[in-house]
Design an enzyme around this catalytic site. Structure first.
Site, mmCIF file in Angstrom:
data_model
loop_
_atom_site.group_PDB
_atom_site.id
_atom_site.type_symbol
_atom_site.label_atom_id
_atom_site.label_comp_id
_atom_site.label_asym_id
_atom_site.label_seq_id
_atom_site.Cartn_x
_atom_site.Cartn_y
_atom_site.Cartn_z
ATOM 1 N N ASP A 94 6.719 -9.276 11.445
ATOM 2 C CA ASP A 94 6.283 -9.080 12.909
ATOM 3 C C ASP A 94 7.148 -8.104 13.446
ATOM 4 O O ASP A 94 8.084 -7.683 12.834
ATOM 5 C CB ASP A 94 6.159 -10.484 13.514
ATOM 6 C CG ASP A 94 7.555 -11.019 13.850
ATOM 7 O OD1 ASP A 94 8.656 -10.449 13.184
ATOM 8 O OD2 ASP A 94 7.745 -12.043 14.277
ATOM 9 N N GLY A 217 -1.298 -13.459 21.190
ATOM 10 C CA GLY A 217 -1.382 -14.034 22.432
ATOM 11 C C GLY A 217 -2.166 -15.311 22.342
ATOM 12 O O GLY A 217 -2.708 -15.741 23.654
ATOM 13 N N ASP A 267 -0.410 -17.394 9.866
ATOM 14 C CA ASP A 267 0.999 -17.721 9.720
ATOM 15 C C ASP A 267 1.550 -18.789 10.704
ATOM 16 O O ASP A 267 0.926 -18.830 11.662
ATOM 17 C CB ASP A 267 2.090 -16.736 9.708
ATOM 18 C CG ASP A 267 2.178 -16.505 11.258
ATOM 19 O OD1 ASP A 267 1.454 -15.671 11.894
ATOM 20 O OD2 ASP A 267 3.295 -16.943 11.932
ATOM 21 N N CYS A 307 2.151 -30.956 -6.031
ATOM 22 C CA CYS A 307 3.547 -30.532 -5.607
ATOM 23 C C CYS A 307 4.789 -31.375 -6.323
ATOM 24 O O CYS A 307 4.587 -32.555 -6.732
ATOM 25 C CB CYS A 307 3.564 -30.291 -4.146
ATOM 26 S SG CYS A 307 4.094 -32.042 -3.275
#
Ligand SMILES: [Zn+2]
Length: 673
Positions: A94, A217, A267, A307
């Site tokens: 970012d 935003g 994300d 997992c």
């Protein structure tokens, strides 16, 4: 020439969901895609072998944090982040825009860039588009983001426009700074929840050779509905043949909803951040591993999951690790959550490719939002609660649809009669008050909770604030002051937390026992002032937000009278940084609105809840920019003139004509044309 060889494989029938693939400098990436967040060049508490095993294709890293520590020179020496952290797949960085937004008090903005103090060594740093891109180049990410100015998603239009236009100019400077680097670059469409602005921003940015587009935003203060509407509208403005990235969102249901509306990439820190509190996400909703019901559970989190946490450990062991605060607990639950997010994305992809997404969406939606807190999955045994259903002047009443509420017997008034207490608290008080948005721009936020009752309103506010704080979306301190003279309704409700589940929190019992509660971690202080509100109000810190939920004018007339509302108006003006105090209440009666006006407040129409057509917001001048569209206007004044409930509620019988004049000549009506 676009740097990613983006290939749209399929768009679902009956939905805008898309499956695509593209190639970065490191690997081929399949969408829909979830990117775990690795702020400090590590996904907190996770080993890379586990992240690779779970199928992560791209990690997100934060330029702002990496610029401050370890610093660009380290990436230059190691020839980039991949080599430094030994990560073989893609990285998206970012730009630092969001972090600048999150520290509104410590920075100054200008056309050139954002100036702020480093939290590492206290030095001034000027982050410009060029500096952000230079850093992202040194990091060597596969995908860079342009520097943008993020604002809360519900700011007024002028502010949203200014931020959007500045972001557009910064986007072009970012693109120029990229030069001929082989790294890809995404632009960020801004414009808060204003469709016109989103449209302008998209039209401007898509005319330039970016390799993909993001929606920025969002998830910064708007309601879920506003977010979904904005995503649906804005996604349709983006080119078909490039990736679409929704930044910072969200929970599993948020991802499903956004994919359905045409977004490809996501994300969020939720999978690892919520793991610290023992929240595990599954196909059947979320499991709160702190709950006592798991103390003896031999089951894994999810039998179908492969997992490490589910293959090897019981819920009982994870419950124990979380309760004792052991780092292994959050590591295992975090690994499960990341694994689940990737499974969810690949299930969506398979259904899009097989053209069965619409049915998958319909059948999965409800399950994903379930929580074992509401619907115990495997309680060892259910004990019938035999505590009495009455205390003092209060009783628990249960509606035909099974919703429990507290009723005040002598007045016959029921608390939160319209929808469920939790829903009403959230919609009418918390969402409408822009609590999170104000918390994003104010250091201290004072909330008055008048008529605390059984704490539905205050708990909705505290939980909303705590969730935002847990994911770093607020840095403010929240000061809650509750006023209540009769604590029996709370005592009664707390004996029935099976019916009032929002009370399962440390706050309410502490308030009953000691009159106060605080959370250091989330910067919340909550104090109870016991007694008659009208005798106490001047002793309390002046408020920014008031949840006004006393009994009705019939039972509790004094609370609604001009003279007392005027005292609140005057006291609000004592606020250190005065100007924007807002009152939220369920009443929309003409006399009540006239009383607020005569006391000096401006009055706006509040949002409807349940079958209640309208509610009321009273505000001081500083809050006007947020309510311009809903202020009562000339039509209301004309209706009021014809009404037989024209006279504001008054105690002293103050001159009737004077009071009527105060309403008629209120600046609100004089300045509206
Ligand atoms: Zn698992």
């Amino acid at each position: 020439m676009p740097r990613l060889e983006f290939q749209l494989e399929k768009t679902a029938t009956g939905s805008r969901a898309r499956a695509a693939r593209f190639r970065t400098l490191h690997n081929e990436v399949l969408t829909p895609l979830f990117m775990p967040v690795g702020t400090h060049a590590t996904v907190r508490g996770q080993r890379f072998d586990s992240i690779l095993d779970s199928g992560s294709q791209v990690l997100l890293a934060n330029t702002y944090h990496l610029l401050l520590r370890p610093g660009v020179e380290v990436f230059e020496k190691f020839k980039g982040l991949h080599n430094f952290m030994q990560w073989p797949r893609s990285v998206l960085t970012d730009s630092g825009g969001f972090q600048i937004f999150a520290m509104p008090n410590d920075r100054s903005m200008s056309e050139e860039g954002a100036k702020f103090l480093s939290y590492v060594d206290g030095k001034h740093i000027l982050l410009t588009p060029e500096k952000s891109i230079e850093t992202q180049k040194a990091i060597g990410s596969d995908i860079m983001m342009v520097l943008d100015q993020c604002v809360p998603s519900t700011v007024d239009k002028a502010e949203a426009r200014a931020a959007m236009e500045l972001s557009n100019r910064w986007a072009l400077r970012s693109l120029a700074a990229r030069g001929d680097s082989p790294q890809s670059m995404f632009a960020i469409v801004q414009g808060a929840c204003y469709q016109k602005l989103r449209k302008e921003s998209a039209a401007f940015l898509t005319a330039h050779p970016f390799d993909g587009f993001a929606l920025g935003g969002l998830a910064v203060g708007e309601s879920k509905q506003q977010r979904e509407d904005t995503v649906e509208f804005a996604a349709a403005l983006l080119p078909e043949n490039l990736p679409r990235y929704l930044m910072g969102v969200g929970t599993p249901i948020d991802l499903l909803e956004a994919v359905h509306r045409g977004m490809d990439m996501f994300d969020c820190i939720i999978p690892t951040a919520h793991a610290e509190q023992g929240v595990a996400y599954t196909w059947k909703g979320k499991i709160l591993l702190r709950r006592g019901v798991y103390k003896m559970s031999e089951e894994p989190i999810d039998r179908s999951c492969t997992c490490i946490a589910c293959k090897q450990y019981s819920r009982a062991y994870l419950h124990h690790l979380i309760k004792t605060g052991e780092p292994l607990g959050r590591q295992l639950v975090g690994a499960h959550n990341i694994h689940f997010y990737h499974n969810l994305m690949s299930a969506m992809r398979l259904h899009i490719l097989a053209d069965t997404f619409a049915a998958f969406y319909a059948s999965t939606r409800e399950q994903l939002v379930a929580s074992d807190g509401e619907n115990p999955i495997k309680a060892p045994r259910v004990r019938e609660n035999t505590k009495p259903m009455e205390l003092g002047d209060y009783e628990v009443v249960v509606s035909g649809t099974g919703i429990s509420r507290i009723r005040h017997m002598s007045s016959g008034e029921t608390m939160h009669p319209v929808i469920t207490p939790e829903q009403e608290a959230q919609e009418l008080y918390v969402n409408q008050s822009r609590l999170l948005e104000r918390a994003a721009t104010q250091e201290n936020l004072v909330l008055w909770d008048v008529g605390m009752g059984a704490c539905a309103n205050v708990m909705a506010a505290i939980k909303t604030f705590e969730e935002a704080s847990a994911v770093g979306k607020t840095k403010a301190r929240l000061h809650v002051i509750s006023f209540e003279h009769d604590l029996d309704s709370l005592r009664l409700a707390i004996q029935h937390t099976d019916r009032f589940q929002y009370l399962r929190h440390g706050g309410p019992s502490s308030i009953l026992e000691t009159g106060e509660w605080a959370s250091k971690k989330h910067s919340v202080e909550w104090k109870l002032m016991t007694g008659n509100f009208l005798e106490l109000l001047e002793e309390a810190l002046p408020p920014d937000i008031i949840f006004w939920d006393p009994y009705s004018t019939k039972t509790c007339r004094d609370f609604w009278c001009v003279e007392n509302l005027k005292r609140i108006f005057d006291h609000a003006a004592e606020r250190e940084t005065p100007g924007a105090t807002e009152f939220f209440t369920y009443s929309a009666s003409t006399a009540v609105r006239a009383s607020f006006l005569a006391a000096g407040f401006h009055v706006a129409q509040g949002q409807a809840t349940g079958f209640k057509g309208q509610t009321t917001v009273a505000l001081t001048e500083g809050a006007l920019p947020w309510r311009r569209d809903t202020l009562l206007g000339k039509e209301w004044l004309e209706r009021w003139e014809r009404s037989d409930a024209r006279f504001p509620l008054s105690l002293s019988g103050e001159n009737e004509t004077d009071l009527l004049e105060k309403v008629r000549l209120h600046p609100q009506f004089v300045t509206i044309h």
